[in-house]
Design an enzyme around this catalytic site. Structure first.
Site, PDB file in Angstrom:
ATOM      1  N   HIS A  33      -1.872   4.823  10.815  1.00  0.00           N
ATOM      2  CA  HIS A  33      -2.074   6.354   9.924  1.00  0.00           C
ATOM      3  C   HIS A  33      -2.247   7.373  11.240  1.00  0.00           C
ATOM      4  O   HIS A  33      -1.677   8.807  11.248  1.00  0.00           O
ATOM      5  CB  HIS A  33      -3.395   6.568   8.978  1.00  0.00           C
ATOM      6  CG  HIS A  33      -3.156   5.444   8.523  1.00  0.00           C
ATOM      7  ND1 HIS A  33      -2.800   5.817   7.418  1.00  0.00           N
ATOM      8  CD2 HIS A  33      -4.651   5.243   7.217  1.00  0.00           C
ATOM      9  CE1 HIS A  33      -2.639   4.546   6.576  1.00  0.00           C
ATOM     10  NE2 HIS A  33      -4.076   4.690   6.114  1.00  0.00           N
ATOM     11  N   LYS A  37       0.875  -1.228   4.363  1.00  0.00           N
ATOM     12  CA  LYS A  37       0.478  -1.958   5.790  1.00  0.00           C
ATOM     13  C   LYS A  37      -1.050  -2.320   5.516  1.00  0.00           C
ATOM     14  O   LYS A  37      -1.510  -2.162   4.341  1.00  0.00           O
ATOM     15  CB  LYS A  37      -0.259  -0.141   6.315  1.00  0.00           C
ATOM     16  CG  LYS A  37      -0.730   0.930   6.468  1.00  0.00           C
ATOM     17  CD  LYS A  37      -2.120   0.582   6.990  1.00  0.00           C
ATOM     18  CE  LYS A  37      -3.490   0.795   5.776  1.00  0.00           C
ATOM     19  NZ  LYS A  37      -4.567   0.511   6.255  1.00  0.00           N
ATOM     20  N   ARG A  68      -1.901 -14.017 -10.136  1.00  0.00           N
ATOM     21  CA  ARG A  68      -1.692 -15.580 -10.520  1.00  0.00           C
ATOM     22  C   ARG A  68      -3.008 -15.409 -11.859  1.00  0.00           C
ATOM     23  O   ARG A  68      -3.031 -15.880 -11.807  1.00  0.00           O
ATOM     24  CB  ARG A  68      -2.926 -15.233  -9.320  1.00  0.00           C
ATOM     25  CG  ARG A  68      -2.217 -15.677  -7.919  1.00  0.00           C
ATOM     26  CD  ARG A  68      -3.454 -16.490  -6.974  1.00  0.00           C
ATOM     27  NE  ARG A  68      -3.706 -14.999  -5.778  1.00  0.00           N
ATOM     28  CZ  ARG A  68      -3.533 -14.904  -4.446  1.00  0.00           C
ATOM     29  NH1 ARG A  68      -3.047 -16.027  -4.365  1.00  0.00           N
ATOM     30  NH2 ARG A  68      -4.495 -14.060  -4.078  1.00  0.00           N
ATOM     31  N   ASP A 102      -7.032  -1.232  11.327  1.00  0.00           N
ATOM     32  CA  ASP A 102      -6.504  -0.096  10.316  1.00  0.00           C
ATOM     33  C   ASP A 102      -6.216   1.257   9.845  1.00  0.00           C
ATOM     34  O   ASP A 102      -5.762   1.713   8.951  1.00  0.00           O
ATOM     35  CB  ASP A 102      -8.361  -0.380   9.251  1.00  0.00           C
ATOM     36  CG  ASP A 102      -8.501   0.041   7.813  1.00  0.00           C
ATOM     37  OD1 ASP A 102      -7.524  -0.596   7.136  1.00  0.00           O
ATOM     38  OD2 ASP A 102      -9.185   0.558   7.476  1.00  0.00           O
TER      39      ASP A 102
END
Ligand code: BG6
Length: 515
Positions: free
Chosen positions: A269, A177, A73, A264
């Site tokens: 992971h 992710k 942007r 997270d």
């Protein structure tokens, strides 16, 4: 098409003494490629992506003709963007002027708004012009390094601008992710992506998979005959998978406070590390067969009893403390975090994989921020010998063997076993140890360099497949729903920054000394 991984992977040969004699060189991309990075002025681009591309350039892995187009942007010109990227190399990569001068001429910038379909039509013209001037095919990699809130807009607008078509080259979309924030949103994101892209065009990144030591898990298990016969419920007592971090939430509070450690680290992971430890050997090392086997592990995860969740899950949040000799604030005092936030920054989970190989073997999965140190490791704790024939002299208990795969920052494999101490009849636990730093002198390939390379090569082995994403969300979503409910405060255990995590976790975890 699911081809075994071989093309471009040079084979290392070992001599009779076991030393590596052949050259095991990095793969090289031959087809020209244009890499478009959405979120080009963001942190991920400067800290990871651009240094990784420079690294690939230094290894001569990039094609002779490549272009990098930053898109975001901010209103910037090519010169400003080049200046930023030069800065990122100075900060995050060895500053190599030869590499910079090769890369800088290939760097361009295109301003757009992610939710403006017209801006993507303009991007399509911009790319077509760049490629036409250089007589390049339209091989494009669209790397989405933006906040997840705009993933759907980008995928939709790329598609509507005709940028997902593969008429004159390939078109691939690379998504970082988190893939959604629960099962429903993951499905929704996938549906939007698949309106325009076919599965072979989609690369869902989990940078853990590209770490050398994580890739090594499969090689250790399946390129050696000695581990696999013991790798099951008959010999293994439990497995510990830990990703401890000493850093806090840093500048990512906006994202993290809405996500927490389960979204997270666990949904991605930690689940990947679990599947690499638990999966069956695929018949061939190819993207689909490897991912088929991982999917079977996710399908076998035993759902948590939601009424007894505390027996399987401990959540924590860091309070103020000391890390590496410096005072650090509590999570709730970090800039951008709500002062009454109940977001967990630590979790430890006891998980079972319900199949013949693993029935009854707990996997303890732990991850947290602001812990004592950064340490990612997998500990395979074997069972004790069935009976101690030394019981008359040394008692019944003999410390069981333990195999530790240290993922980072130590990159090691070590195995403990018992030996006789010189002199009296006593046992001593000793360690057999392999250190990557000493074993190999070849330059290390950064995880982001590896994923970018594989995207260009079209190799999906180190990427998530949607069925795996959904199965893991299917496992975690009921837990998240339970954790998000109003009495959550009671379930959240505070722990001091710089500690090993909440005291409550010790009740769930096995004795670290294996006693
Ligand atoms: C990211 C998480 O995916 O992985 C971060 O979003 C975490 O919160 C990071 O710090 C850890 O990665 P690594 O490679 O440093 O272990």
């Amino acid at each position: 098409m699911d081809t075994p991984r071989s093309s471009g992977h040079a084979v290392a040969r070992t001599d009779s003494a076991g030393a590596i004699s052949g050259t095991c060189v990095m793969e090289q991309v031959r087809e020209p490629c244009t890499i478009v990075i959405f979120g080009a002025t963001g942190d991920l681009t400067s800290r990871k992506l651009f240094p990784a591309l420079a690294d690939l350039c230094a290894h001569q892995s990039l094609p002779r003709d490549f272009l990098i187009v930053g898109a975001s942007r901010s209103s910037l010109g090519d010169a400003d963007f080049r200046e930023r990227m030069h800065q990122s190399l100075t900060e995050y990569a060895p500053d190599d002027e030869a590499i910079w001068s090769r890369v800088k001429e290939r760097l361009f910038y295109h301003q757009l708004s992610y939710d403006e379909p017209g801006n993507f039509q303009a991007l399509a013209r911009f790319l077509a012009d760049l490629e036409k001037e250089r007589s390049l095919p339209a091989n494009r990699l669209y790397y989405v390094a933006t906040p997840p809130t705009v993933y759907e807009d980008i995928a939709r607008n790329l598609g509507q601008a005709g940028l997902a078509k593969e008429d004159d080259g390939y078109s691939r979309i690379v998504i970082e992710k988190p893939f959604g924030r629960d099962l429903a949103s993951a499905r929704q994101l996938d549906a939007v992506v698949h309106e325009h892209f076919r599965e072979h065009q989609v690369f869902r990144i989990d940078h853990y998979l590209a770490k050398e030591t994580v890739q090594n898990i499969l090689l250790l298990r399946f390129a050696n005959a000695i581990f696999e016969p013991l790798w099951n419920r008959n010999y293994i007592d439990h497995v510990g998978i830990t990703a401890a971090e000493s850093i806090g939430v840093e500048h990512r509070a906006g994202f993290y406070d809405n996500a927490g450690v389960l979204r997270d680290m666990f949904q991605n992971h930690m689940m990947q590390l679990l599947s690499l430890c638990a999966m069956e050997p695929p018949c061939v090392f190819s993207a689909e067969r490897v991912r088929d086997e991982k999917t079977k592990v996710y399908r076998a995860l035993r759902p948590f009893p939601v009424d007894r969740i505390d027996e399987h899950l401990i959540l924590g949040q860091y309070s103020a403390g000391m890390v590496n000799g410096a005072k650090v604030p509590a999570y709730v005092d970090e800039p951008g975090v709500a002062p009454d936030s109940l977001t967990p920054t630590y979790a430890t989970m006891k998980v079972y994989v319900d199949n013949w190989r693993w029935q009854g073997v707990p996997f303890y999965i732990t991850s947290g921020k602001r812990l004592t140190e950064k340490r990612t490791e997998i500990v395979v704790q074997f069972k004790e010998v069935p009976v101690s024939m030394f019981r008359e002299v040394m008692g019944e208990h003999i410390t069981a063997n333990r195999l530790t795969l240290s993922i980072q920052p130590k990159e090691e494999v070590s195995m403990t076993f018992q030996t006789k101490q010189p002199g009296p009849m006593c046992l001593r636990t000793v360690n057999m140890h392999f250190d990557y730093a000493q074993g190999f002198s070849a330059p290390k390939v950064d995880a982001y360099a590896k994923v970018l390379l594989d995207c260009m090569l079209g190799d999906h082995t180190l990427f998530w497949r949607q069925d795996g994403v959904e199965l893991c969300w299917g496992f975690l979503t009921p837990i998240l729903v339970e954790c998000d409910c109003p009495d959550q405060a009671e379930k959240l255990h505070l722990y001091k920054a710089g500690s090993h995590g909440p005291q409550a976790a010790t009740k769930l975890l096995p004795d670290p000394n294996g006693e």
